[in-house]
Design a protein around this motif. Structure first.
Motif, PDB file in Angstrom:
ATOM      1  N   ALA A 103       0.805  -1.216   0.000  1.00 34.29           N
ATOM      2  CA  ALA A 103       0.000   0.000   0.000  1.00 34.29           C
ATOM      3  C   ALA A 103       0.839   1.267   0.000  1.00 34.29           C
ATOM      4  O   ALA A 103       0.433   2.286  -0.572  1.00 34.29           O
ATOM      5  CB  ALA A 103      -0.941  -0.002   1.201  1.00 34.29           C
ATOM      6  N   GLY A 104       2.005   1.244   0.639  1.00 35.32           N
ATOM      7  CA  GLY A 104       2.856   2.426   0.654  1.00 35.32           C
ATOM      8  C   GLY A 104       3.308   2.803  -0.743  1.00 35.32           C
ATOM      9  O   GLY A 104       3.293   3.983  -1.128  1.00 35.32           O
ATOM     10  N   LEU A 105       3.705   1.817  -1.517  1.00 37.04           N
ATOM     11  CA  LEU A 105       4.093   2.045  -2.913  1.00 37.04           C
ATOM     12  C   LEU A 105       2.897   2.526  -3.722  1.00 37.04           C
ATOM     13  O   LEU A 105       3.003   3.512  -4.469  1.00 37.04           O
ATOM     14  CB  LEU A 105       4.658   0.752  -3.503  1.00 37.04           C
ATOM     15  CG  LEU A 105       4.864   0.704  -5.017  1.00 37.04           C
ATOM     16  CD1 LEU A 105       5.823   1.789  -5.473  1.00 37.04           C
ATOM     17  CD2 LEU A 105       5.352  -0.674  -5.453  1.00 37.04           C
ATOM     18  N   GLU A 106       1.777   1.867  -3.566  1.00 36.24           N
ATOM     19  CA  GLU A 106       0.603   2.198  -4.369  1.00 36.24           C
ATOM     20  C   GLU A 106       0.137   3.634  -4.116  1.00 36.24           C
ATOM     21  O   GLU A 106      -0.175   4.373  -5.065  1.00 36.24           O
ATOM     22  CB  GLU A 106      -0.521   1.205  -4.068  1.00 36.24           C
ATOM     23  CG  GLU A 106      -0.203  -0.217  -4.532  1.00 36.24           C
ATOM     24  CD  GLU A 106      -1.055  -1.270  -3.843  1.00 36.24           C
ATOM     25  OE1 GLU A 106      -1.985  -0.900  -3.098  1.00 36.24           O
ATOM     26  OE2 GLU A 106      -0.773  -2.471  -4.041  1.00 36.24           O
ATOM     27  N   GLU A 107       0.078   4.052  -2.856  1.00 36.51           N
ATOM     28  CA  GLU A 107      -0.384   5.407  -2.540  1.00 36.51           C
ATOM     29  C   GLU A 107       0.625   6.456  -3.006  1.00 36.51           C
ATOM     30  O   GLU A 107       0.237   7.530  -3.490  1.00 36.51           O
ATOM     31  CB  GLU A 107      -0.618   5.541  -1.038  1.00 36.51           C
ATOM     32  CG  GLU A 107      -1.143   6.903  -0.600  1.00 36.51           C
ATOM     33  CD  GLU A 107      -2.496   7.244  -1.192  1.00 36.51           C
ATOM     34  OE1 GLU A 107      -2.781   8.449  -1.319  1.00 36.51           O
ATOM     35  OE2 GLU A 107      -3.273   6.326  -1.532  1.00 36.51           O
ATOM     36  N   SER A 108       1.912   6.156  -2.872  1.00 37.67           N
ATOM     37  CA  SER A 108       2.939   7.096  -3.323  1.00 37.67           C
ATOM     38  C   SER A 108       2.813   7.343  -4.824  1.00 37.67           C
ATOM     39  O   SER A 108       2.871   8.493  -5.288  1.00 37.67           O
ATOM     40  CB  SER A 108       4.331   6.549  -2.993  1.00 37.67           C
ATOM     41  OG  SER A 108       4.491   6.373  -1.602  1.00 37.67           O
ATOM     42  N   VAL A 109       2.644   6.271  -5.573  1.00 43.34           N
ATOM     43  CA  VAL A 109       2.493   6.401  -7.025  1.00 43.34           C
ATOM     44  C   VAL A 109       1.201   7.135  -7.352  1.00 43.34           C
ATOM     45  O   VAL A 109       1.161   7.986  -8.254  1.00 43.34           O
ATOM     46  CB  VAL A 109       2.543   5.007  -7.687  1.00 43.34           C
ATOM     47  CG1 VAL A 109       2.151   5.094  -9.161  1.00 43.34           C
ATOM     48  CG2 VAL A 109       3.924   4.387  -7.540  1.00 43.34           C
ATOM     49  N   ARG A 110       0.140   6.817  -6.632  1.00 47.92           N
ATOM     50  CA  ARG A 110      -1.156   7.467  -6.875  1.00 47.92           C
ATOM     51  C   ARG A 110      -1.042   8.976  -6.690  1.00 47.92           C
ATOM     52  O   ARG A 110      -1.682   9.755  -7.423  1.00 47.92           O
ATOM     53  CB  ARG A 110      -2.222   6.904  -5.939  1.00 47.92           C
ATOM     54  CG  ARG A 110      -3.653   7.314  -6.306  1.00 47.92           C
ATOM     55  CD  ARG A 110      -4.644   6.846  -5.264  1.00 47.92           C
ATOM     56  NE  ARG A 110      -4.545   7.605  -4.027  1.00 47.92           N
ATOM     57  CZ  ARG A 110      -5.044   8.840  -3.864  1.00 47.92           C
ATOM     58  NH1 ARG A 110      -5.643   9.468  -4.858  1.00 47.92           N
ATOM     59  NH2 ARG A 110      -4.903   9.450  -2.703  1.00 47.92           N
ATOM     60  N   ARG A 111      -0.207   9.396  -5.746  1.00 51.71           N
ATOM     61  CA  ARG A 111      -0.014  10.824  -5.493  1.00 51.71           C
ATOM     62  C   ARG A 111       1.008  11.462  -6.433  1.00 51.71           C
ATOM     63  O   ARG A 111       1.291  12.657  -6.328  1.00 51.71           O
ATOM     64  CB  ARG A 111       0.429  11.048  -4.038  1.00 51.71           C
ATOM     65  CG  ARG A 111      -0.646  10.721  -3.015  1.00 51.71           C
ATOM     66  CD  ARG A 111      -0.138  10.931  -1.597  1.00 51.71           C
ATOM     67  NE  ARG A 111       0.134  12.332  -1.290  1.00 51.71           N
ATOM     68  CZ  ARG A 111      -0.751  13.184  -0.775  1.00 51.71           C
ATOM     69  NH1 ARG A 111      -1.979  12.769  -0.512  1.00 51.71           N
ATOM     70  NH2 ARG A 111      -0.399  14.422  -0.522  1.00 51.71           N
ATOM     71  N   VAL A 119      10.390  -7.514  -8.907  1.00 49.84           N
ATOM     72  CA  VAL A 119      10.791  -6.493  -9.887  1.00 49.84           C
ATOM     73  C   VAL A 119       9.654  -6.236 -10.867  1.00 49.84           C
ATOM     74  O   VAL A 119       9.279  -5.087 -11.137  1.00 49.84           O
ATOM     75  CB  VAL A 119      12.062  -6.937 -10.643  1.00 49.84           C
ATOM     76  CG1 VAL A 119      12.340  -5.996 -11.817  1.00 49.84           C
ATOM     77  CG2 VAL A 119      13.260  -6.978  -9.704  1.00 49.84           C
ATOM     78  N   ILE A 120       9.082  -7.304 -11.410  1.00 50.06           N
ATOM     79  CA  ILE A 120       7.989  -7.172 -12.367  1.00 50.06           C
ATOM     80  C   ILE A 120       6.797  -6.459 -11.731  1.00 50.06           C
ATOM     81  O   ILE A 120       6.201  -5.552 -12.321  1.00 50.06           O
ATOM     82  CB  ILE A 120       7.579  -8.567 -12.898  1.00 50.06           C
ATOM     83  CG1 ILE A 120       8.715  -9.151 -13.752  1.00 50.06           C
ATOM     84  CG2 ILE A 120       6.281  -8.489 -13.697  1.00 50.06           C
ATOM     85  CD1 ILE A 120       8.552 -10.618 -14.073  1.00 50.06           C
ATOM     86  N   ALA A 121       6.478  -6.836 -10.491  1.00 54.96           N
ATOM     87  CA  ALA A 121       5.338  -6.227  -9.798  1.00 54.96           C
ATOM     88  C   ALA A 121       5.588  -4.753  -9.496  1.00 54.96           C
ATOM     89  O   ALA A 121       4.687  -3.909  -9.627  1.00 54.96           O
ATOM     90  CB  ALA A 121       5.037  -6.986  -8.508  1.00 54.96           C
ATOM     91  N   GLY A 152       4.306   1.054 -10.952  1.00 58.31           N
ATOM     92  CA  GLY A 152       4.711   2.419 -11.249  1.00 58.31           C
ATOM     93  C   GLY A 152       5.917   2.923 -10.489  1.00 58.31           C
ATOM     94  O   GLY A 152       6.143   4.136 -10.425  1.00 58.31           O
ATOM     95  N   ALA A 153       6.719   2.022  -9.912  1.00 62.17           N
ATOM     96  CA  ALA A 153       7.920   2.444  -9.184  1.00 62.17           C
ATOM     97  C   ALA A 153       8.871   3.204 -10.110  1.00 62.17           C
ATOM     98  O   ALA A 153       9.032   2.851 -11.282  1.00 62.17           O
ATOM     99  CB  ALA A 153       8.639   1.234  -8.603  1.00 62.17           C
ATOM    100  N   SER A 154       9.502   4.235  -9.574  1.00 58.15           N
ATOM    101  CA  SER A 154      10.459   5.027 -10.359  1.00 58.15           C
ATOM    102  C   SER A 154      11.796   4.313 -10.485  1.00 58.15           C
ATOM    103  O   SER A 154      12.468   4.407 -11.515  1.00 58.15           O
ATOM    104  CB  SER A 154      10.678   6.382  -9.691  1.00 58.15           C
ATOM    105  OG  SER A 154       9.464   7.050  -9.460  1.00 58.15           O
TER     106      SER A 154
END
Length: 206
Positions: free
Chosen positions: A94-102, A116-118, A123-125
């Protein structure tokens, strides 16, 4: 300058996890003064959000000031509100998902090809290879075979000697905690921190 350009140019992310908020803030400021503009303040440190907020007020836009150990959506929200413009996670979720969403640049923790694929799909930078010390530079080299163009940032047990080996294995940057910070964020020696900062900058120079 966008995050990925800064990451490739600077090649070093300093990681602060302090037990003393005032000392952690002094550590952030010393790193910026020494020319290290990519800094992560771990949310597991004492009063980390306060450190981020005060540091942002001091440095303005002069640094990428990140929040580390972003585990939940609430972590991401509170860190962004405090002024963090970079999110660093130890893994997926969820931390990754919300960061990307913002729309915030996110350095996402991965260890396996499936992660890595996930992370890329989420949307990881860039990809934080963590804990890097488990497999070392050889593992990074093997992992890059199927993912040659992805930006990997080894984190965990990276000292100055290991940093050079990771760059040789294809890392775009390294994330460094205690081998760089020492005891500075716990109220310790800032002069030693400045010396180590110069050493790591020399290793990271192209």
């Amino acid at each position: 300058m966008d995050f990925n350009t800064a990451l490739r140019d600077e090649r070093l992310v300093a990681i602060i996890r302090g037990s003393d908020a005032k000392a952690a803030l002094r550590t952030v400021m010393a790193l910026v003064e020494e020319g290290i503009p990519l800094i992560e303040v771990s949310l597991s440190g004492t009063d980390a959000l306060s450190v981020i907020r005060q540091a942002r007020a001091e440095v303005g836009d002069a640094a990428w000031l990140g929040a580390g150990t972003v585990l939940t959506a609430d972590d991401a929200l509170r860190a962004a509100d405090a002024g963090a413009n970079l999110m660093v996670t130890p893994g997926l979720g969820a931390g990754l998902e919300e960061s990307v969403r913002r729309g915030l640049p996110t350095l996402a923790g991965v260890m396996t090809p499936s992660e890595v694929i996930a992370a890329v799909a989420a949307g990881a930078s860039a990809l934080k290879l963590f804990p890097a010390s488990v497999g070392g530079p050889d593992y990074l080299k093997a992992l890059r075979a199927p993912f040659p163009d992805l930006p990997f940032v080894p984190v965990g047990g990276v000292d100055a000697a290991a940093a050079g080996a990771y760059f040789a294995a294809g890392a775009v940057a390294v994330g460094v905690g205690s081998p760089l910070i020492g005891d500075a964020a716990d109220g310790g020696d800032l002069d030693g921190l400045r010396r180590r900062a110069a050493e790591f900058k020399a290793v990271c120079a192209r």
